[in-house]
Scaffold this motif. Structure first.
Motif, PDB file in Angstrom:
ATOM      1  N   ALA A   1     -17.069   4.268 -37.666  1.00  0.00           N
ATOM      2  CA  ALA A   1     -17.923   4.085 -38.844  1.00  0.00           C
ATOM      3  C   ALA A   1     -18.828   5.275 -39.127  1.00  0.00           C
ATOM      4  CB  ALA A   1     -18.767   2.823 -38.672  1.00  0.00           C
ATOM      5  N   PHE A   2     -18.977   6.199 -38.159  1.00  0.00           N
ATOM      6  CA  PHE A   2     -19.827   7.376 -38.340  1.00  0.00           C
ATOM      7  C   PHE A   2     -19.559   8.376 -37.230  1.00  0.00           C
ATOM      8  CE2 PHE A   2     -22.226   4.295 -35.862  1.00  0.00           C
ATOM      9  CZ  PHE A   2     -22.645   5.035 -34.768  1.00  0.00           C
ATOM     10  N   THR A   3     -20.143   9.578 -37.360  1.00  0.00           N
ATOM     11  CA  THR A   3     -20.128  10.554 -36.280  1.00  0.00           C
ATOM     12  C   THR A   3     -21.565  10.865 -35.876  1.00  0.00           C
ATOM     13  OG1 THR A   3     -20.094  12.461 -37.749  1.00  0.00           O
ATOM     14  CG2 THR A   3     -17.970  11.646 -36.981  1.00  0.00           C
ATOM     15  N   PHE A   4     -21.731  11.272 -34.636  1.00  0.00           N
ATOM     16  CA  PHE A   4     -23.026  11.584 -34.033  1.00  0.00           C
ATOM     17  C   PHE A   4     -22.939  13.032 -33.572  1.00  0.00           C
ATOM     18  CE2 PHE A   4     -25.541  10.795 -29.870  1.00  0.00           C
ATOM     19  CZ  PHE A   4     -26.765  11.062 -30.462  1.00  0.00           C
ATOM     20  N   PHE A   5     -23.802  13.903 -34.103  1.00  0.00           N
ATOM     21  CA  PHE A   5     -23.675  15.327 -33.842  1.00  0.00           C
ATOM     22  C   PHE A   5     -25.030  15.992 -33.639  1.00  0.00           C
ATOM     23  CE2 PHE A   5     -24.010  14.606 -38.339  1.00  0.00           C
ATOM     24  CZ  PHE A   5     -24.965  15.518 -38.745  1.00  0.00           C
ATOM     25  N   GLY A   6     -24.996  17.140 -32.987  1.00  0.00           N
ATOM     26  CA  GLY A   6     -26.178  17.978 -32.824  1.00  0.00           C
ATOM     27  C   GLY A   6     -25.863  19.382 -33.284  1.00  0.00           C
ATOM     28  N   VAL A   7     -26.881  20.077 -33.784  1.00  0.00           N
ATOM     29  CA  VAL A   7     -26.716  21.444 -34.275  1.00  0.00           C
ATOM     30  C   VAL A   7     -27.590  22.374 -33.442  1.00  0.00           C
ATOM     31  CG1 VAL A   7     -26.985  22.967 -36.265  1.00  0.00           C
ATOM     32  CG2 VAL A   7     -26.232  20.592 -36.606  1.00  0.00           C
ATOM     33  N   TRP A   8     -26.976  23.447 -32.924  1.00  0.00           N
ATOM     34  CA  TRP A   8     -27.656  24.456 -32.121  1.00  0.00           C
ATOM     35  C   TRP A   8     -27.414  25.832 -32.743  1.00  0.00           C
ATOM     36  CZ3 TRP A   8     -25.973  20.087 -29.687  1.00  0.00           C
ATOM     37  CH2 TRP A   8     -26.766  19.546 -28.664  1.00  0.00           C
ATOM     38  N   PRO A   9     -28.261  26.810 -32.415  1.00  0.00           N
ATOM     39  CA  PRO A   9     -27.948  28.187 -32.802  1.00  0.00           C
ATOM     40  C   PRO A   9     -26.659  28.617 -32.095  1.00  0.00           C
ATOM     41  CG  PRO A   9     -30.218  28.020 -32.020  1.00  0.00           C
ATOM     42  CD  PRO A   9     -29.549  26.722 -31.713  1.00  0.00           C
ATOM     43  N   GLN A  10     -25.801  29.333 -32.787  1.00  0.00           N
ATOM     44  CA  GLN A  10     -24.544  29.753 -32.175  1.00  0.00           C
ATOM     45  C   GLN A  10     -24.786  30.674 -30.983  1.00  0.00           C
ATOM     46  OE1 GLN A  10     -21.679  30.960 -35.059  1.00  0.00           O
ATOM     47  NE2 GLN A  10     -20.013  30.921 -33.595  1.00  0.00           N
ATOM     48  N   SER A  11     -25.933  31.348 -30.948  1.00  0.00           N
ATOM     49  CA  SER A  11     -26.251  32.280 -29.862  1.00  0.00           C
ATOM     50  C   SER A  11     -26.443  31.597 -28.510  1.00  0.00           C
ATOM     51  CB  SER A  11     -27.505  33.081 -30.206  1.00  0.00           C
ATOM     52  OG  SER A  11     -28.615  32.211 -30.359  1.00  0.00           O
ATOM     53  N   VAL A  12     -26.634  30.275 -28.476  1.00  0.00           N
ATOM     54  CA  VAL A  12     -26.840  29.559 -27.207  1.00  0.00           C
ATOM     55  C   VAL A  12     -25.621  28.713 -26.831  1.00  0.00           C
ATOM     56  CG1 VAL A  12     -29.348  29.537 -27.488  1.00  0.00           C
ATOM     57  CG2 VAL A  12     -28.003  27.561 -28.258  1.00  0.00           C
ATOM     58  N   PHE A  13     -24.492  28.979 -27.472  1.00  0.00           N
ATOM     59  CA  PHE A  13     -23.267  28.194 -27.293  1.00  0.00           C
ATOM     60  C   PHE A  13     -22.150  29.086 -26.787  1.00  0.00           C
ATOM     61  CE2 PHE A  13     -19.208  26.802 -29.190  1.00  0.00           C
ATOM     62  CZ  PHE A  13     -19.100  25.540 -28.636  1.00  0.00           C
ATOM     63  N   ASP A  14     -21.442  28.621 -25.753  1.00  0.00           N
ATOM     64  CA  ASP A  14     -20.259  29.313 -25.235  1.00  0.00           C
ATOM     65  C   ASP A  14     -19.154  28.289 -25.034  1.00  0.00           C
ATOM     66  OD1 ASP A  14     -21.293  32.040 -24.790  1.00  0.00           O
ATOM     67  OD2 ASP A  14     -22.611  31.035 -23.354  1.00  0.00           O
ATOM     68  N   ALA A  15     -17.934  28.662 -25.418  1.00  0.00           N
ATOM     69  CA  ALA A  15     -16.783  27.765 -25.265  1.00  0.00           C
ATOM     70  C   ALA A  15     -15.625  28.514 -24.629  1.00  0.00           C
ATOM     71  CB  ALA A  15     -16.367  27.205 -26.614  1.00  0.00           C
ATOM     72  N   ALA A  16     -14.794  27.776 -23.904  1.00  0.00           N
ATOM     73  CA  ALA A  16     -13.592  28.327 -23.281  1.00  0.00           C
ATOM     74  C   ALA A  16     -12.455  27.343 -23.493  1.00  0.00           C
ATOM     75  CB  ALA A  16     -13.821  28.558 -21.790  1.00  0.00           C
TER      76      ALA A  16
ATOM     77  N   LYS B   1     -20.007  17.616 -31.584  1.00  0.00           N
ATOM     78  CA  LYS B   1     -19.885  16.160 -31.503  1.00  0.00           C
ATOM     79  C   LYS B   1     -20.504  15.735 -30.173  1.00  0.00           C
ATOM     80  CE  LYS B   1     -17.511  15.272 -35.192  1.00  0.00           C
ATOM     81  NZ  LYS B   1     -18.051  14.520 -36.281  1.00  0.00           N
ATOM     82  N   LEU B   2     -21.582  14.972 -30.241  1.00  0.00           N
ATOM     83  CA  LEU B   2     -22.347  14.657 -29.030  1.00  0.00           C
ATOM     84  C   LEU B   2     -21.600  13.740 -28.072  1.00  0.00           C
ATOM     85  CD1 LEU B   2     -25.946  14.480 -30.500  1.00  0.00           C
ATOM     86  CD2 LEU B   2     -24.829  16.345 -29.257  1.00  0.00           C
ATOM     87  N   GLY B   3     -20.571  13.068 -28.538  1.00  0.00           N
ATOM     88  CA  GLY B   3     -19.746  12.268 -27.640  1.00  0.00           C
ATOM     89  C   GLY B   3     -18.937  13.102 -26.660  1.00  0.00           C
ATOM     90  N   THR B   4     -18.880  14.420 -26.895  1.00  0.00           N
ATOM     91  CA  THR B   4     -18.139  15.300 -25.980  1.00  0.00           C
ATOM     92  C   THR B   4     -19.006  15.852 -24.853  1.00  0.00           C
ATOM     93  OG1 THR B   4     -18.501  17.299 -27.325  1.00  0.00           O
ATOM     94  CG2 THR B   4     -16.533  15.972 -27.822  1.00  0.00           C
ATOM     95  N   LEU B   5     -20.308  15.556 -24.878  1.00  0.00           N
ATOM     96  CA  LEU B   5     -21.187  15.990 -23.786  1.00  0.00           C
ATOM     97  C   LEU B   5     -20.825  15.252 -22.504  1.00  0.00           C
ATOM     98  CD1 LEU B   5     -24.684  16.064 -25.533  1.00  0.00           C
ATOM     99  CD2 LEU B   5     -23.385  18.038 -24.708  1.00  0.00           C
ATOM    100  N   ALA B   6     -20.974  15.939 -21.383  1.00  0.00           N
ATOM    101  CA  ALA B   6     -20.657  15.335 -20.090  1.00  0.00           C
ATOM    102  C   ALA B   6     -21.651  14.241 -19.711  1.00  0.00           C
ATOM    103  CB  ALA B   6     -20.619  16.407 -19.006  1.00  0.00           C
ATOM    104  N   ASP B   7     -22.912  14.417 -20.095  1.00  0.00           N
ATOM    105  CA  ASP B   7     -23.921  13.419 -19.728  1.00  0.00           C
ATOM    106  C   ASP B   7     -24.089  12.403 -20.861  1.00  0.00           C
ATOM    107  OD1 ASP B   7     -25.003  15.448 -21.295  1.00  0.00           O
ATOM    108  OD2 ASP B   7     -27.015  15.179 -20.515  1.00  0.00           O
ATOM    109  N   ALA B   8     -23.842  11.173 -20.532  1.00  0.00           N
ATOM    110  CA  ALA B   8     -24.003  10.088 -21.508  1.00  0.00           C
ATOM    111  C   ALA B   8     -24.711   8.935 -20.815  1.00  0.00           C
ATOM    112  CB  ALA B   8     -22.643   9.631 -22.030  1.00  0.00           C
ATOM    113  N   PRO B   9     -25.580   8.246 -21.465  1.00  0.00           N
ATOM    114  CA  PRO B   9     -26.004   8.519 -22.833  1.00  0.00           C
ATOM    115  C   PRO B   9     -26.871   9.766 -22.888  1.00  0.00           C
ATOM    116  CG  PRO B   9     -27.336   6.745 -21.939  1.00  0.00           C
ATOM    117  CD  PRO B   9     -26.310   7.105 -20.892  1.00  0.00           C
ATOM    118  N   THR B  10     -26.944  10.360 -24.077  1.00  0.00           N
ATOM    119  CA  THR B  10     -27.748  11.564 -24.244  1.00  0.00           C
ATOM    120  C   THR B  10     -29.192  11.171 -24.538  1.00  0.00           C
ATOM    121  OG1 THR B  10     -27.648  11.850 -26.634  1.00  0.00           O
ATOM    122  CG2 THR B  10     -25.756  12.619 -25.368  1.00  0.00           C
ATOM    123  N   SER B  11     -30.061  12.144 -24.444  1.00  0.00           N
ATOM    124  CA  SER B  11     -31.465  11.906 -24.811  1.00  0.00           C
ATOM    125  C   SER B  11     -31.718  12.268 -26.265  1.00  0.00           C
ATOM    126  CB  SER B  11     -32.382  12.739 -23.900  1.00  0.00           C
ATOM    127  OG  SER B  11     -32.076  14.116 -24.055  1.00  0.00           O
TER     128      SER B  11
END
Length: 129
Positions: free
Chosen positions: A39-54, A84-94
């Motif tokens: 029914a919806f998505t749950f997301f967070g927005v960060w500066p790209q400078s603090v994000f790394d992906a592999a 997408k905050l559902g992809t974070l390892a720690d759940a539930p998030t703060s």
């Protein structure tokens, strides 16, 4: 500084984000509903400078997915990354949503989040006077 880790369902794509998000939201638009199957998505927005992906991702309409398991991961626009905050390892998030988008499409049985800005459609940036 808080570091958060996340991954797709199969673990092929991993990411790390450092520090607090710029903003946290929920979206009820048609695209988010279809892409999440919910029914919806749950997301967070960060500066790209603090994000790394592999790991390998596939790009579809600005959104990055894991090609192996199909998990929707993140999108990068300008100097921001939306995760997408559902992809974070720690759940539930703060993380608490501070706004909701496309509330005109919100299911009638879902109540507005207390204290969160309600946007009929897209979020409008503050006007500069």
């Amino acid at each position: 500084m808080i570091n958060r880790l996340g991954s797709c369902r199969c673990g092929q794509v991993k990411y790390e984000v450092r520090g607090p998000p710029l903003r946290v939201g929920i979206c009820h638009c048609k695209d988010c509903r279809q892409e999440s199957g919910s029914a919806f998505t749950f997301f967070g927005v960060w500066p790209q400078s603090v994000f790394d992906a592999a790991g390998d991702t596939v790009l579809y309409e600005g959104r990055r997915f894991c090609p192996r398991c199909g998990s929707r991961m993140f999108s990068c626009e300008g100097n921001e990354v939306e995760i997408k905050l559902g992809t974070l390892a720690d759940a539930p998030t703060s993380h608490l949503p501070t706004y909701e988008l496309w509330v005109k499409r919100r299911e009638p049985w879902l109540l507005p989040i207390d204290g969160a800005e309600q946007h009929w459609e897209n979020r409008r940036p503050p006007s500069v006077d």
